[in-house]
Scaffold this active site. Structure first.
Site, PDB file in Angstrom:
ATOM      1  N   ALA A 125      36.900  40.662  28.229  1.00 41.95           N
ATOM      2  CA  ALA A 125      36.387  39.546  29.032  1.00 41.95           C
ATOM      3  C   ALA A 125      35.576  40.115  30.181  1.00 41.95           C
ATOM      4  O   ALA A 125      35.880  41.192  30.707  1.00 41.95           O
ATOM      5  CB  ALA A 125      37.523  38.677  29.547  1.00 41.95           C
ATOM      6  N   SER A 126      34.531  39.383  30.557  1.00 40.55           N
ATOM      7  CA  SER A 126      33.686  39.825  31.654  1.00 40.55           C
ATOM      8  C   SER A 126      33.253  38.626  32.484  1.00 40.55           C
ATOM      9  O   SER A 126      32.851  37.602  31.932  1.00 40.55           O
ATOM     10  CB  SER A 126      32.450  40.559  31.117  1.00 40.55           C
ATOM     11  OG  SER A 126      31.614  40.982  32.170  1.00 40.55           O
ATOM     12  N   ALA A 127      33.355  38.765  33.805  1.00 43.53           N
ATOM     13  CA  ALA A 127      32.953  37.692  34.719  1.00 43.53           C
ATOM     14  C   ALA A 127      32.113  38.285  35.842  1.00 43.53           C
ATOM     15  O   ALA A 127      31.788  39.476  35.835  1.00 43.53           O
ATOM     16  CB  ALA A 127      34.183  36.973  35.268  1.00 43.53           C
ATOM     17  N   SER A 128      31.779  37.464  36.821  1.00 44.53           N
ATOM     18  CA  SER A 128      30.862  37.894  37.873  1.00 44.53           C
ATOM     19  C   SER A 128      31.470  38.938  38.788  1.00 44.53           C
ATOM     20  O   SER A 128      30.768  39.785  39.324  1.00 44.53           O
ATOM     21  CB  SER A 128      30.431  36.676  38.692  1.00 44.53           C
ATOM     22  OG  SER A 128      31.555  36.027  39.234  1.00 44.53           O
ATOM     23  N   ALA A 130      34.667  40.755  38.051  1.00 38.08           N
ATOM     24  CA  ALA A 130      35.436  41.810  37.390  1.00 38.08           C
ATOM     25  C   ALA A 130      35.387  41.625  35.880  1.00 38.08           C
ATOM     26  O   ALA A 130      34.906  40.598  35.381  1.00 38.08           O
ATOM     27  CB  ALA A 130      36.883  41.788  37.885  1.00 38.08           C
ATOM     28  N   GLN A 131      35.883  42.635  35.151  1.00 34.93           N
ATOM     29  CA  GLN A 131      36.035  42.517  33.706  1.00 34.93           C
ATOM     30  C   GLN A 131      37.365  43.133  33.288  1.00 34.93           C
ATOM     31  O   GLN A 131      37.962  43.913  34.036  1.00 34.93           O
ATOM     32  CB  GLN A 131      34.868  43.148  32.957  1.00 34.93           C
ATOM     33  CG  GLN A 131      34.739  44.642  33.064  1.00 34.93           C
ATOM     34  CD  GLN A 131      33.448  45.122  32.390  1.00 34.93           C
ATOM     35  OE1 GLN A 131      32.414  44.458  32.425  1.00 34.93           O
ATOM     36  NE2 GLN A 131      33.491  46.312  31.788  1.00 34.93           N
ATOM     37  N   VAL A 132      37.816  42.781  32.075  1.00 31.31           N
ATOM     38  CA  VAL A 132      39.163  43.127  31.635  1.00 31.31           C
ATOM     39  C   VAL A 132      39.106  44.021  30.405  1.00 31.31           C
ATOM     40  O   VAL A 132      38.331  43.771  29.476  1.00 31.31           O
ATOM     41  CB  VAL A 132      39.970  41.849  31.315  1.00 31.31           C
ATOM     42  CG1 VAL A 132      41.384  42.211  30.853  1.00 31.31           C
ATOM     43  CG2 VAL A 132      40.036  40.944  32.539  1.00 31.31           C
ATOM     44  N   ASP A 281      42.476  27.455  39.288  1.00 33.91           N
ATOM     45  CA  ASP A 281      41.318  27.717  38.432  1.00 33.91           C
ATOM     46  C   ASP A 281      41.731  27.542  36.974  1.00 33.91           C
ATOM     47  O   ASP A 281      41.540  28.420  36.141  1.00 33.91           O
ATOM     48  CB  ASP A 281      40.803  29.135  38.676  1.00 33.91           C
ATOM     49  CG  ASP A 281      39.382  29.334  38.176  1.00 33.91           C
ATOM     50  OD1 ASP A 281      38.692  28.315  37.937  1.00 33.91           O
ATOM     51  OD2 ASP A 281      38.950  30.491  38.019  1.00 33.91           O
TER      52      ASP A 281
END
Length: 507
Positions: A125-128, A130-132, A281
């Site tokens: 997973a990737s977001a603005s 951080a990523q996992v 969230d």
């Protein structure tokens, strides 16, 4: 860099016709006059809300996140814009694995392979922010590692500064600028970002929520492995489940969708009213479901909190809504100080009834909470009610619950599902159970205070005696002063008579 970023923002704004929105809504202001002189009027095929969403997506992940947060402020936005901004998806290309290894080496002081038995270079997973990545600890425990995006702090600092400058201009140049409080909105956004930039804070949020739902049959929360957590890396238990948005897959696993939807409502109200601490969230991307129908919570960067007073007033309002006791709703708002005391209760009651009465006895699929919220905010502005900052995240979470409920069970009766829970909670707060609980809570304090009672009572009696003596002394002094005044008056009177008699004899 900041000038280049500002020029890009202006360019994107012009490309998507945001200047036209300014022209339409600020025609008689200085900023509207500038736009009218510098930019010619144009026509666009897409509605304004769609153009705004596309512009934010073009500007990058931070502006996408700002749009997501702004969509919760339905007290400030038109309904079409709020609904469109709620569609923003924080889908960001991952950063290279080499940078991930570099960040983790800087945090742990040694290479990744010396910290983890196994580390998957490909992110899940990737977001603005951080990523996992999935990994395995030295003892064989499977974990998920959330790594902060390199250089994100400076990017956020520059963009927030630009947003604050834009907010200041809106506040100064737009007639409605002060009412909309744009700088407060930007500051609120910056506070949320600050929380998300510290993985240790997110780890603490996760740990608290896990403790609140320990042994719960409804919600699973991953365990945090503190020995591996740092400011830029969060290591927690790897959770297995199906994204809640994959309805067909869940049905294929035999999950009862109606029971799942009711459990989601119960989880929400448990977080809000039992704990005063809730996941703020809860969009489908942050929720998994096990094959036994148990929810799994992910991503703990944004959490909401409520005080006991907030919870009490919210519960009173919810129950009053369920019972259609709109006078009680109006009075509760005035008692809480959310509405000025000079507001007439009967007028406020009538307005609330006009907003809420149409939504009762209807299934969830036929209710638009967005429209209901908008009308409530319009009513709020009419009666000078300011939106409470502590409830903004709660409003966002309610909208997430609405979307989730529509997906799982369109016929879910949210009111009937929540009412028994709230009634029990109110009974626990004001009934005999509350009395027993308060006695238990205060018992340790009483145990420490009881042995001191004789000494405290003796001191109180001495103080009382001293106060009585002081009062008696003050009273005697006052009597003596009065007596002295009368003696002085009589003496002066006698002397005056003697003087008159002498003057008569010798005249």
């Amino acid at each position: 860099m900041r000038l280049f970023r500002l020029l890009k923002i202006i360019s994107v704004g012009l490309r998507f016709g945001l200047d036209q929105m300014i022209r339409d809504h600020a025609a008689n202001t200085r900023i509207g006059e500038w736009v009218h002189r510098l930019v010619p009027a144009r026509q666009f095929a897409e509605p304004r809300a769609v153009r705004l969403r596309l512009a934010l997506e073009s500007l990058g992940p931070l502006f996408v996140k700002f749009g997501q947060m702004l969509s919760t402020r339905r007290d400030l936005l038109a309904l079409d814009i709020a609904d469109e901004l709620a569609k923003l998806q924080d889908q960001v290309p991952p950063f290279p694995s080499a940078q991930v290894f570099e960040v983790l080496r800087g945090e742990y002081g040694k290479p990744v392979h010396e910290v983890f038995r196994q580390f998957e270079a490909e992110p899940v997973a990737s977001a603005s922010v951080a990523q996992v990545h999935f990994a395995v600890l030295p003892d064989g425990t499977e974990v998920a590692v959330k790594v902060l995006r390199p250089g994100i702090e400076s990017v956020i600092e520059h963009d927030v500064a630009l947003l604050d400058t834009a907010a200041l201009l809106i506040e100064k140049l737009w007639a409605d600028g002060k009412r909309l409080k744009p700088r407060e909105v930007v500051q609120e956004f910056a506070r949320h970002l600050e929380d998300e930039l510290d993985m240790m804070r997110e780890a603490a949020n996760c740990s608290q929520l896990r403790r609140n739902f320990h042994d719960s049959a409804l919600l699973l929360v991953p365990e945090v492995y503190w020995d591996f957590c740092t400011r830029k890396a969060l290591v927690m238990q790897r959770m297995v489940g199906t994204p809640v948005s994959q309805i067909d897959t869940l049905r294929g696993q035999g999950v009862d969708m109606k029971a799942l939807s009711r459990a989601g409502v119960e989880i929400f109200f448990t977080q809000v009213f039992r704990d005063g601490y809730f996941h703020a969230d809860m969009h489908p991307g942050n929720i998994l479901v096990t094959n036994t129908g148990q929810y799994v919570a992910l991503d703990f960067g944004i959490m909401g909190t409520l005080t006991d007073r907030d919870k009490a007033y919210l519960a009173q309002n919810f129950l009053a809504f369920f019972q259609r006791d709109y006078k009680r709703v109006a009075q509760a708002h005035i008692d809480a100080g959310w509405v000025p005391a000079h507001v007439r209760v009967d007028e406020f009651e009538t307005s609330i009834r006009a907003v809420c009465e149409p939504i009762f006895d209807r299934p969830l699929k036929d209710i638009s909470f967005g429209k209901t919220l908008l009308r409530l905010f319009q009513t709020a502005r009419r009666f000078e009610m300011e939106v409470q900052p502590q409830l903004v995240m709660l409003q966002k979470t309610l909208l997430n619950i609405e979307g989730l409920g529509r997906q799982l069970d369109p016929d879910l009766d949210l009111w009937q599902t929540a009412k028994p829970f709230l009634e029990k909670w109110m009974s626990d707060q004001i009934g005999w159970r509350a009395l027993v609980r308060h006695i238990k809570d205060e018992a340790p304090n009483w145990a420490g205070t009881l042995p001191q009672l004789p000494r405290l009572l003796h001191r109180l009696l001495n103080i009382d005696t001293q106060e009585r003596e002081a009062a008696r002394h003050a009273e005697l002094l006052e009597l003596q002063r009065r007596r002295n005044r009368w003696i002085t008056v009589l003496t002066l009177g006698v002397l005056g008579l003697v003087a008159i008699e002498l003057m008569t004899r010798f005249s």
